[in-house]
Write an enzyme that holds these catalytic residues in place. Sequence first.
Site, PDB file in Angstrom:
ATOM      1  CG  ASP A 132      -2.062   1.129   1.229  1.00 17.98           C
ATOM      2  OD1 ASP A 132      -1.925   1.932   0.396  1.00 17.98           O
ATOM      3  OD2 ASP A 132      -3.043   0.924   1.820  1.00 17.98           O
ATOM      4  NE  ARG A 134      -4.634   3.362  -0.153  1.00 18.49           N
ATOM      5  CZ  ARG A 134      -5.485   2.697   0.168  1.00 18.49           C
ATOM      6  NH1 ARG A 134      -6.654   3.076  -0.170  1.00 18.49           N
ATOM      7  NH2 ARG A 134      -5.664   1.730   0.993  1.00 18.49           N
TER       8      ARG A 134
END
Length: 214
Positions: A132, A134
């Site tokens: 991930d 982000r």
Amino acid sequence: MPDIPAATPRARVRVPLRFADGYRAEAELVTFHGLTDGQEHLALVLGDPGPVPLVRLHSECLTGDVFGSARCDCGPQLREAVERIAGRGGVLLYLRQEGRGIGLYNKLDAYALQDEGLDTYAANAALGLPEDARDYTAAAQMLAALGVTELDLLSNNPDKAGQLRALGIAVRDRVPTGVFPTAHNVHYLRTKVLQTQHTLPLTELTELTELTAG
């Protein structure tokens, strides 16, 4: 509170929204100057936000949001979020973070590996990419620019709440989203529970996984 540069609203425009099922809402779309990652993220202000608005950080998903892909739950989550936020008052941040931050082409490459048996996180790793990628610094900037310092977060993902708190945004409560399983995404949803502690009903998803496998 971390020392992050301030962003400022760039433009505001009212846009009527209409979804395929007939649901309609009015949104004020806000763009920004000064976002640290240089992306064109967007805020949708819905309803009449109070002192502690309901907020969702929604990562862009072209396949799910636009084309209705059943391989994820992004489209139904977006539709649900707009109605719930409009009903209570709050903000939806539409963040240009396709594929958990790896981009559209890489996401589709990961899909191909998933078709060979890897789960969503293992597929990213096999491509040499993070599970991930982000970062929610820009989201915190956007919220601060809108005057939001405390919120209830509409999300099943504990990482979003953790990052916002670390960036100086008070998350009073994390409000779970609905669960939208299909025969094509149930393995993906179950993996999110096991790998990144998303608050989804594991027992129900495990039973559905076994049914789709049979």
